[in-house]
Design a protein around this motif. Structure first.
Motif, mmCIF file in Angstrom:
data_model
loop_
_atom_site.group_PDB
_atom_site.id
_atom_site.type_symbol
_atom_site.label_atom_id
_atom_site.label_comp_id
_atom_site.label_asym_id
_atom_site.label_seq_id
_atom_site.Cartn_x
_atom_site.Cartn_y
_atom_site.Cartn_z
ATOM 1 N N LEU A 135 20.704 2.504 -3.288
ATOM 2 C CA LEU A 135 19.344 2.954 -3.009
ATOM 3 C C LEU A 135 19.102 4.194 -3.853
ATOM 4 O O LEU A 135 19.802 5.199 -3.706
ATOM 5 N N SER B 71 15.043 -7.485 7.918
ATOM 6 C CA SER B 71 15.197 -6.083 7.539
ATOM 7 C C SER B 71 16.450 -5.531 8.195
ATOM 8 O O SER B 71 16.981 -6.111 9.145
ATOM 9 N N TRP C 32 12.268 1.283 -0.161
ATOM 10 C CA TRP C 32 13.162 1.563 0.959
ATOM 11 C C TRP C 32 12.747 2.881 1.600
ATOM 12 O O TRP C 32 12.289 3.787 0.934
ATOM 13 N N LEU D 219 17.502 -0.714 -5.083
ATOM 14 C CA LEU D 219 16.110 -0.546 -4.669
ATOM 15 C C LEU D 219 15.639 0.857 -5.030
ATOM 16 O O LEU D 219 16.377 1.837 -4.878
ATOM 17 N N VAL E 196 15.882 -1.144 4.715
ATOM 18 C CA VAL E 196 15.720 -2.050 3.577
ATOM 19 C C VAL E 196 15.241 -3.397 4.089
ATOM 20 O O VAL E 196 15.489 -3.773 5.238
ATOM 21 N N GLU E 197 14.570 -4.111 3.217
ATOM 22 C CA GLU E 197 13.993 -5.402 3.588
ATOM 23 C C GLU E 197 14.357 -6.441 2.542
ATOM 24 O O GLU E 197 14.422 -6.133 1.346
ATOM 25 N N ALA F 178 18.682 4.290 6.204
ATOM 26 C CA ALA F 178 17.786 3.677 5.225
ATOM 27 C C ALA F 178 17.318 2.332 5.758
ATOM 28 O O ALA F 178 18.118 1.543 6.276
#
Length: 728
Positions: free
Chosen positions: A283, A429, A246, A50, A268-269, A266
């Motif tokens: 990431l 998430s 992110w 990401l 994230v989704e 972090a």
């Protein structure tokens, strides 16, 4: 089992009928269409990278055997990104056969293109009626009219007949077949299963059903990947599509006896419709340039019409630009010649280059343009690598692309590689830990009159000794186990220092006082009649701080940085830190102590005045200055003398003009009186004599006026020329 997989309808109750697809028999009978009816191979997501630019790199990998097909679905909004970035790799002795994807044709139009039209939910009889003349095999149940078993024949048609049902008759559908023993009529209700003997019809029917299945979500588009080869081998597909950025959030734990501890998370989704199961995640803190381009819709351009010439056999030739490339001649050569590629070099169409993974290309075929981002997931042993973002960017330079992008050209990237596989179900998430280290930090109080006029802010001078790039985000500060406040930090590079403020320091008070300021002329110079005056402007501000708390304070005073206004510090210690916005001065204020700090600044204001024939007042002002040089003062005094001569001549000329105007007015009066006075009267003679005398005076004044006009012009010109040449 394989047959059951493709079963369309079963027989849940007596009398119900079904249509079975004879895949096994078809596979033995069909050769070329065999690949299409093999079950699709599943390629799960194995790696996710990401970025902070609204995109994500997704990699899918798995094993295939022989001729294989992989079915994927994507939202229509992602298709353009997919077509722009998708990379396919076959790591065995295979090749990429083709990639097909749904067009934007309406579903009804697509279904009508198949041999069996499944529009408008056709019935069993309706489907059979479309295939009159096709050979079929049916399995029938035992009834009084027929024996159980299988029948082979050709479809003649479907009709309705009256059949008894108790005390009445009803309409029943009957299948008419031409069999070896002749025409047979079979009730549709007696048919248990039916299969087509023609493998092409089988394939068309299956594809129509796939289109129907994928059409349940009109916003999804199907993409099919075809791999050709032998044996088991690893394949991989990677692509870049839209993804939520992110985000990061931090917790900063401070203790009097220990170093500050920074904990970073972090966020994230997974916005997709697919679960992420034990994926390798990275990431990247960087913002690569990313754009969208419409590659999905068909695009047409106008082409020129070239008139044929007699005896001409060449096509129109276009040439490449002057940049160094693999083509040293025309892009389009004479007919019959195809573009040549160096098959011996890496990245060519053969050998050990990227082209080997695409398989042999036919002569004249266009070379693929590989984007080797997916190579980051593959090593020689077929396992994944934890490559850095720089490695990913470096790998983009392989193959036929050349040095289209180099690591660092889009900014400095930093990658967080999650140590353990991540599992995240769809539309969920997660918080992932990325930083957990002690860092260096010094407590300070930060005063800025524009932020808080009375009190400074409690803060920390943080040095990023975590070894990682800190992505921007909020920080929650804890003093021991007590919540102390919130702050926010922008991107911080490793070993970079940054100030943080999280609460108001109520124990310290600062009172800024601005001084009266001074202005002093330091120099006066003249060049070609333009006088330049330099004035030194001095300003000072005194910050008076009092520490009412029980602990000493390291006070940072933020003073506006006015370098852009040409101010510079004088008689003041250098600031501890300077930024484009503020200068930071640090002073130590002990508990209960009051201390003042004065900041003195000055700049030179420069003004210019052009000496013209109306600048007498400015000249007298400059002459009166003590800062003017003696030679310049002498020149300006001489200019005043020349100006006095001009003024004297101008005054004489003005007097003559006034006298002439007076005589002209008086003569008009005398002439008017003469018209009203009898010629025989004594007054008439007096008027005539006076008029005659005035004419003589007017002649004398006119001559004098002429001379004075010339003298005034010369005096003015002398003055202006003198002013224009004054330099010192």
């Amino acid at each position: 089992m394989f047959r059951a997989k493709w079963l369309l309808w079963g027989v849940p109750v007596a009398g119900a009928v079904g249509l079975g697809v004879g895949v096994d028999q078809w596979l033995s009978a069909a050769g070329e269409a065999k690949q299409d009816l093999k079950p699709a191979t599943t390629l799960p997501i194995t790696r996710v990278v990401l970025f902070n630019s609204g995109v994500g790199y997704f990699s899918r990998s798995g094993e295939v055997e022989g001729e294989a097909r992989v079915d994927l679905t994507f939202p229509e909004s992602d298709v353009n990104d997919l077509l722009k970035s998708m990379v396919l790799e076959d790591f065995g002795n295979g090749r990429i056969s083709a990639v097909s994807y749904d067009s934007r044709e309406p579903i009804a139009r697509t279904l009508s293109s198949f041999a069996i039209n499944l529009n408008n939910n056709p019935t069993f009889a309706g489907i059979i009626g479309q295939l009159r003349g096709e050979r079929i095999e049916v399995a029938v149940s035992a009834t009084a009219a027929n024996q159980p078993g299988k029948l082979n024949g050709t479809i003649v048609g479907v009709e309705k007949q009256k059949v008894p049902a108790g005390a009445q008759t009803i309409d029943a559908e009957v299948l008419n077949m031409w069999c070896a023993e002749g025409m047979r009529a079979i009730k549709m209700a007696d048919i248990q299963s039916l299969r087509f003997s023609n493998p092409v019809i089988e394939s068309e029917f299956r594809r129509a059903l796939e289109v129907l299945a994928l059409s349940h979500d009109s916003q999804k588009k199907a993409v099919q990947l075809h791999f050709a080869g032998e044996g088991k081998r690893k394949v991989q597909v990677g692509y870049v599509i839209d993804a939520p950025i992110w985000k990061t959030s931090y917790r900063l734990l401070m203790n009097e006896k220990e170093k500050p501890y920074l904990q970073g998370w972090a966020m994230v989704e997974n916005p997709t419709d697919e679960d992420w199961s034990t994926v390798k995640m990275a990431l990247v803190s960087g913002r690569p340039i990313s754009f969208k381009m419409d590659l999905y819709n068909p695009l047409y351009i106008n082409r020129p019409t070239v008139e044929p010439e007699l005896f001409a056999s060449l096509r129109p030739v276009t040439y490449s630009g002057g940049f160094k490339s693999n083509h040293n001649g025309p892009v389009d050569g004479p007919p019959g010649e195809s573009a040549k590629f160096d098959e011996a070099k890496p990245g060519g169409m053969g050998g050990k280059g990227f082209g080997a993974r695409w398989g042999a290309m036919p002569k004249g075929a266009a070379a693929p343009v590989p984007l080797s981002l997916a190579e980051a997931d593959h090593k020689n042993d077929g396992r994944y690598a934890k490559d850095t973002a720089a490695d990913l960017a470096r790998r983009l330079n392989t193959g036929t692309v050349g040095n289209a992008a180099t690591a660092g050209a889009l900014g400095d990237f930093f990658q967080y590689t999650i140590d353990h596989p991540v599992t995240l179900v769809r539309q969920k998430s997660a918080l992932l830990p990325i930083v957990g280290k002690e860092i260096e930090g010094t407590r300070v109080s930060i005063y800025n009159a524009g932020v808080q006029a009375k009190h400074p802010l409690l803060g920390l001078r943080l040095k990023n000794t975590s070894g990682a790039h800190l992505n921007q985000g909020p920080i929650t500060v804890f003093e021991g186990s007590t919540y102390a406040g919130d702050t926010r930090v922008l991107d911080v590079q490793p070993n970079e220092e940054r100030l943080l403020s999280y609460a108001i320091d109520l124990g310290t008070e600062v009172d800024p006082k601005a001084g009266a300021g001074k202005q002093k002329i330091t120099s006066v110079k003249a060049v070609k009649g333009i006088v330049t005056t330099t004035t030194k402007v001095t300003e000072e501000t005194t910050y008076k701080a009092i520490n009412r708390s029980q602990t000493d304070r390291a006070l940072l005073i933020e003073h506006p940085n006015r370098t852009s206004q040409q101010f510079k510090l004088v008689d003041t210690d250098k600031p501890a830190e300077d930024t484009p916005e503020v200068l930071r001065f640090q002073i130590q204020v002990k508990a209960g102590e009051t201390k003042s700090h004065t900041i003195k600044e000055e700049r030179d204001d420069v003004s210019t005045i052009a000496l013209t024939n109306g600048a007498e007042d400015q000249i007298r002002y400059f002459v009166a200055l003590n800062e003017i040089s003696a030679s310049l003062k002498q020149k300006l005094n001489e200019a005043l003398k020349i100006k006095g001569t001009w003024d004297h001549t101008a005054r004489e000329l003005n007097q003559v003009n006034a006298d002439l105007q007076r005589f002209t007015t008086d003569q008009d009066r005398i002439r008017k009186n003469l018209r009203e006075t009898p010629k025989e009267s004594e007054v008439y003679a007096t008027y005539l004599k006076k008029l005659s005398d005035q004419e003589k005076e007017i002649d004398a004044l006119t001559a004098k006026q002429k001379g004075l006009v010339a003298d005034e012009f010369q005096a003015r010109k002398k003055y202006e020329d003198y002013l224009a040449n004054i330099s010192d």
